[in-house]
Design an enzyme around this catalytic site. Sequence first.
Site, PDB file in Angstrom:
ATOM      1  CB  CYS A 174      -0.984  -0.042   1.162  1.00 38.25           C
ATOM      2  SG  CYS A 174      -2.386   1.082   0.958  1.00 38.25           S
ATOM      3  CG  HIS A 192      -4.237  -3.772   2.606  1.00 37.61           C
ATOM      4  ND1 HIS A 192      -3.769  -3.369   3.830  1.00 37.61           N
ATOM      5  CD2 HIS A 192      -4.366  -2.641   1.857  1.00 37.61           C
ATOM      6  CE1 HIS A 192      -3.627  -2.043   3.842  1.00 37.61           C
ATOM      7  NE2 HIS A 192      -3.995  -1.589   2.654  1.00 37.61           N
ATOM      8  CD  GLU A 228      -3.664  -6.832   5.224  1.00 38.04           C
ATOM      9  OE1 GLU A 228      -4.582  -6.001   5.337  1.00 38.04           O
ATOM     10  OE2 GLU A 228      -2.805  -6.784   4.320  1.00 38.04           O
TER      11      GLU A 228
END
Length: 379
Positions: free
Chosen positions: A269, A353, A355
């Site tokens: 990001c 992202h 995750e």
Amino acid sequence: MADATPAYAERAHLVLADGTVFAGVSLGARGIAVGEAVFTTGMTGYEEVLTDPSYFGQVVTMTSPQIGNVGMNAADSEAVDGTPRVAGFVVRDASAIVSSWRAEESLETYLARHGVVAISGVDTRTLTRHLRDRGAQNAALGTAPIDELARRAAGAPSMAGQDLVREVTPREAYSFTQGRGDWATEPSHAALHHVVAVDFGTKKNILRCLVDAGCRVTVVPATASADEVLALRPDGIFLSNGPGDPAAVTYGVELVRGVLGKKPLFGICLGHQLLALALGARTYKMKFGHRGANQPVKDLATGRVEITTQNHGFCVDLASLPPGVETTHVHLNDATSEGLGAASVQAMSVQYHPEAAAGPHDALYLFDRFVAAMAAAKR
């Protein structure tokens, strides 16, 4: 616009900088919230949205119509310190019923306890279409008179040029050892590699994924110097997500330039944008950005399409990439930058992202790819 505000509710309004007014009822803390009005298209994950440091300074609109039905719990916080980061919160229907065995309190109670000014009963479909067509813009919301809210919205500074990282980065370095536990999709690995994570406003689940991938994680403030990072003798360096304009985070760009080529590097990001700036590329502010857990991205090396979680309003200018820097991923909706690779300096990054909190797990392989790069560098 028809006003369906119940007679017993405390009236509130959201006023955009262009003068558009949306009526609703007060939710959470009382007062006035000012920030950049944006929208996120995720159907789930409002707990993570509220606590994601990348949303600092923004008034976030949830496009999913009913919010709050599973309540709030501390385990789902994405802020390392557990506090919400949004400037304000906008929903269509704040659920009056909480139904989840994990819930610790209601959304209303949580917002009030943390001082977050929010509004319910807003026509979020119309608001989202307005922001999509006119672009993200400053807004003010609360129970104050409309004229006062309009004045505050019009007078707020643009997100462009703002360094908000200093507002969310930690003051001191710390170790992070927590994995995803019961939420992990595969067993965690032994900690074989030392990663220094530069915290520009990191999400907790990113650090958990690094731990599960086999990393001993030391987190340092965004203001750390390259020498300070290298003095920790890392096997790899991670650049986190964060809020604001990447071009304003000049100390972050300087840090990245100082470590490039010395250790394998992975950015997510804002970290992706800072890597691009350090390599000589440019960034720009998008019209309304990408926010949500349903953003399609194509891996150009494999041809595989990933559904990803994203939260950004700035983007890397692909036309400005210097020789030797490769575009690895692109957004399928608008062909914007979603990943970079610079093999000569052992660096890679993605705009999204991986995750997945909240969101799909399609991109978790990137943490393994980072670990493989560190292992190869040790040979």
